[in-house]
Write an enzyme that holds these catalytic residues in place. Structure first.
Site, mmCIF file in Angstrom:
data_model
loop_
_atom_site.group_PDB
_atom_site.id
_atom_site.type_symbol
_atom_site.label_atom_id
_atom_site.label_comp_id
_atom_site.label_asym_id
_atom_site.label_seq_id
_atom_site.Cartn_x
_atom_site.Cartn_y
_atom_site.Cartn_z
ATOM 1 N N ARG A 94 7.472 -1.035 5.541
ATOM 2 C CA ARG A 94 8.399 -1.941 4.863
ATOM 3 C C ARG A 94 9.360 -1.164 3.971
ATOM 4 N NH1 ARG A 94 8.692 -3.998 -0.124
ATOM 5 N NH2 ARG A 94 6.594 -3.637 -0.915
ATOM 6 N N LEU A 118 1.913 0.689 -10.582
ATOM 7 C CA LEU A 118 3.210 0.908 -9.943
ATOM 8 C C LEU A 118 4.309 1.353 -10.910
ATOM 9 C CD1 LEU A 118 4.674 0.519 -7.205
ATOM 10 C CD2 LEU A 118 5.379 -1.708 -8.046
ATOM 11 N N GLU A 131 10.447 1.968 -7.466
ATOM 12 C CA GLU A 131 11.385 2.825 -6.748
ATOM 13 C C GLU A 131 12.775 2.728 -7.383
ATOM 14 O OE1 GLU A 131 12.510 2.338 -2.167
ATOM 15 O OE2 GLU A 131 10.447 2.864 -2.567
#
Length: 577
Positions: free
Chosen positions: A391, A248, A251
């Site tokens: 989500r 990851l 964001e």
């Protein structure tokens, strides 16, 4: 061995620790059973922040957060859950701060907040600073903070215990069976209330941000027992996984001003979401990235990824506010984000679906919201449904604390008036048989090979874009894999630290949750949120504004029932950003 506690929590991530802490504060005798040492739980990998309308940087209101959550969930979000959440997450963040969580600060001493995908002000007019953060390791800090509080409250921890069975008899939850990794011994746990907070199942996919332990164990165990799984077709792919590893990249990088670019150097999100561009919700951004690559604008020699560009940002912002992802990029790819754009592609990240629950975390077994007494769920394992079809970033960390707290309080109060149920050695039978069968098998199939086939096929047939044809193919592949799974054998016949046995059990769980996901995806003939059917590209509120409940009938056979979406102040509208 047998153990007895009033409230037993399965899983020691953010949701499990929040549940345990608030149950203990209610005066209950609480234990946590976890397959990992608590601070190694996957909540620690959450980076960007926890969204709450504190309004520290600019005007913000819980109503705006609620609206963004409902719209972000493509109107499949239950609006009562979104309202409870948007209000209570504000208290939760302040409470975490009081527990000692080291949030980043503004010059005036208040908690710092950053922009994040899909979080807007004034009903969608522009991005808003809502995500409270501790650099880019917010999840790690939440985990450490909650764990310290649990230790302070003398909560009992059973670490490296793998739950193999939830004892449900006469529709009531009575206890658990767990395998102790260190000895290979099966333990019996008696409880008045059980809370499932065991996290997600990203390991059904080849490219995922999820740790190796995220195998959907408890979802699969309850699904096998005839309880439904809700909205399993909605699985989120996070737009920015380090390509090709899937690790990851938060964001928060785009929240701080990072830009996605294609091979032409173009900021392509301007075409897909003109108002909030790179800060659109994750389902939209992931699809846009796939389309850019599909249409020939991908980067690199194989034209198979896009780039996340941070080079225009001041170096101190990158080093101070995004230290972890800068390090990941340098270590894993040898790319320095200060000097060059980072290769990224969507990575399997989060399950919107899971074990259906009420607003207090009570597990429900049907469309009439009938509660299973003594059984609760919270966090990614549960489906409230706060996240609907997609989500929003940061809402998972908020979900853990808000609904973990609610489940803990309710479970402790339930336990006060409840009695223990009689359990005997016979309750270990089912788990023992399954383990012996695997250990004594002389089959020719190998766990690692089957798992690799499962992960690759799920990636090919049930990821960001789906079609009926590909999903039907995957249904057949899963049937075949389940059949071959019966013939697996392992080389390690020992008892102590038999990780090969654990992986064999986990593969069984992965197959079950994959089945629920693929059948639910084939069944839903519309596109909504993260579920994008190319053969049914439109959202169909007439027929599909409802939650899927998937019930296992037998291998390869799933039955469906439906639960209405709880609507409220926000009427379903077309979703544009």
């Amino acid at each position: 061995m047998a153990h007895r506690h009033e409230v037993i929590v399965v899983g020691a991530g953010g949701a499990g620790l929040a549940t345990a802490l608030y149950a203990a504060r209610e005066g209950a005798d609480v234990a946590v059973v976890s397959k990992l040492y608590p601070t190694r739980s996957h909540t620690g990998a959450a980076q960007g922040g926890i969204g709450a309308a504190l309004g520290n940087v600019e005007e913000d209101h819980w109503e705006w957060h609620m609206f963004d959550t409902v719209k972000g969930g493509d109107y499949l979000t239950d609006q009562d859950a979104a309202e409870v959440f948007a209000k209570e997450v504000i208290e939760a963040v302040i409470e975490l701060e009081h527990m000692g969580l080291p949030f980043d600060r503004l010059p005036n001493g208040k908690i710092a907040q950053r922009r994040f995908g899909g979080h807007t002000k004034d009903w969608g007019k522009a991005p808003v600073h809502r995500a409270a953060h501790a650099a880019d390791r917010t999840g790690h800090m939440i985990l450490q903070t909650l764990y310290q509080q649990c230790v302070k409250h003398n909560i009992t921890f059973y670490n490296e215990f793998h739950v193999t069975d939830v004892i449900l008899e006469d529709g009531v939850a009575k206890g658990l069976v767990a395998l102790e990794l260190a000895t290979g011994e099966l333990h019996l746990f008696q409880a008045k209330a059980i809370v499932i907070a065991s996290g997600g199942f990203g390991r059904i996919y080849k490219v995922t941000s999820n740790a190796y332990t995220l195998t959907g164990d408890l979802q699969a165990i309850l699904y096998r027992k005839g309880l439904p799984l809700e909205d399993m077709e909605f699985y989120q792919f996070h737009p920015t996984g380090l390509y090709p590893l899937g690790i990851l990249l938060t964001e928060g990088a785009r929240g701080e001003g990072g830009i996605l670019r294609n091979a032409l150097g173009e900021r392509f999100m301007e075409r897909y979401a003109p108002t909030i561009k790179d800060l659109a919700p994750r389902d939209l951004v992931s699809r846009a990235m796939y389309l850019e690559v599909r249409e020939g604008r991908g980067c690199g020699p194989k034209k198979d990824h896009v780039l996340l560009d941070l080079t225009h940002l001041p170096p101190e912002v990158i080093e101070k506010k995004l230290p972890d992802i800068t390090e990941f990029s340098r270590i894993y790819l040898g790319v320095d984000p200060l000097k060059e754009p980072v290769p990224v592609m969507p990575t399997a990240h989060y399950a919107m679906g899971g074990i259906p629950t009420t607003l207090w975390g009570q597990v429900i077994k049907g469309e009439k919201n009938t509660v299973v007494p003594g059984l609760y769920a919270a966090g990614e394992a549960a489906c409230v449904s706060l996240h609907g079809a997609n989500r929003l970033g940061t809402n998972s960390l908020g979900d853990l604390v808000v609904f973990g707290r609610r489940a803990g309080i309710h479970a402790a109060r339930f336990a006060k008036d409840a009695d223990y149920h009689e359990l005997t050695e016979a309750h270990l039978g089912e788990s023992r048989e399954r383990i012996e069968r695997i250990k004594n098998s002389t089959g020719k199939e190998k766990v690692a090979a089957l798992r690799a086939e499962l992960q690759q096929s799920m990636m090919d047939h049930a990821s960001v874009f789906r079609t009926g044809e590909l999903l039907k193919k995957q249904v057949e592949i899963l049937k075949e894999l389940m059949d071959r799974y019966k013939r697996i054998s392992i080389d390690d016949k020992g008892d102590a630290y038999n990780t090969e046995l654990v992986e064999a059990l986990e593969l069984g769980y992965l197959l079950e949750v994959s089945e629920a996901l693929v059948h639910s995806a084939l069944n839903r003939t519309e596109s909504r949120g993260a579920h994008a059917r190319e053969d049914y590209p439109e959202r169909d509120d007439q027929n599909w504004l409802k939650h899927t409940l998937a019930y296992k009938v037998e291998d390869g056979k799933v039955a469906f029932r439906y639960k209405p979406v709880v609507l409220g102040r926000f009427e379903p509208k077309a979703r544009t950003y």
